[in-house]
Structures are given as C-alpha cells and as structure tokens.
Design a protein around this motif. Structure first.
Motif: not given
Length: 130
Positions: A68, A70, A92, A97, A100, A109
């Motif tokens: 993914d 992250h 998530t 996070i 990403t 983020s």
C-alpha cells in the motif's frame, strides 16, 4: 540461511530500528507487531523486516507498509493490535500516516505539518516529469 516462502504474503512491513527509533521503542514495536502476527496466525500473510534508519527520524518510530505504500509515524508497541487489524480489514491508522505512495511519488499526508501545500507542490512537480 533459510528462505521465507512469500507465496501467500499480502503485506510486507519494514520496521525502522535505526538509532533514533530504537531510543523510542522500535525493538518493542517490532516484537509487538511480530507477536500480534503470530497470535492471529498471520505469518504466511504478513512478512516483517527490521531495517536500519529510513531517514524519517522526526517521525520515530517509523513503520512502512507495502504494497500500500504507507509510511506510519510515531508508532508504539501499543499500536500493534490496532495496526494488524487495520491491515487485515483493508483499513489504515490515518492519524499515523506521514506519507503515502500515490503511483507517482510519495506525498505527505494532509495531517502532517505543511502537508497540504507540499502535496500540491509535489504532485505538480511529479506530473510535469512524467
């Protein structure tokens, strides 16, 4: 050295154990994540690797989840159950996070300092180079 069978692996977790993260409990985080995986019998689905510094010392402890993309920040051993549950449920821990992968590059983020402005800048820059 043994080879790990990755045939059923769905997630690869890179857990930073560089010096800054270690001082903040990276070893405990690593063990808690691994204990949670074992307790839920997810060894064949989630593979972990302990790394050295990943260059995000201000975000200690750092955990990177693939595929993914992250990058999680400020993770602690207490986060292990919630984190593993989120992986298996396709969710998530959004407030943890920091970055990403968006298919073109890593974007901050929005919840991180200067995230919105940096995201817009980076997306524009990366799009220009494609």
């Amino acid at each position: 050295m043994a080879s790990w069978n990755l045939a059923n692996t769905q997630h690869h977790l890179l857990i930073c154990n560089g010096s800054s993260c270690k001082k903040e409990g990276a070893e405990e985080l690593t063990q808690s994540i691994r204990d949670e995986i074992m307790a839920k019998d997810l060894d064949s689905y989630i593979h972990t690797s302990r790394t050295l510094c990943n260059g995000r010392c201000q975000d200690k402890c750092v955990l990177i989840s693939y595929p993914d993309g992250h990058w999680y920040k400020e993770m602690t051993s207490d986060d292990a159950p919630r984190f593993i549950d989120s992986l298996m449920n396709g969710n998530t821990i959004a407030d943890r996070i920091s970055h990403t992968y968006n298919g073109k590059g890593f974007v901050r983020s929005e919840g991180t300092p200067a995230g919105k402005e940096k995201n817009a800048e980076l997306v524009k820059k990366v799009s220009k180079n494609l």
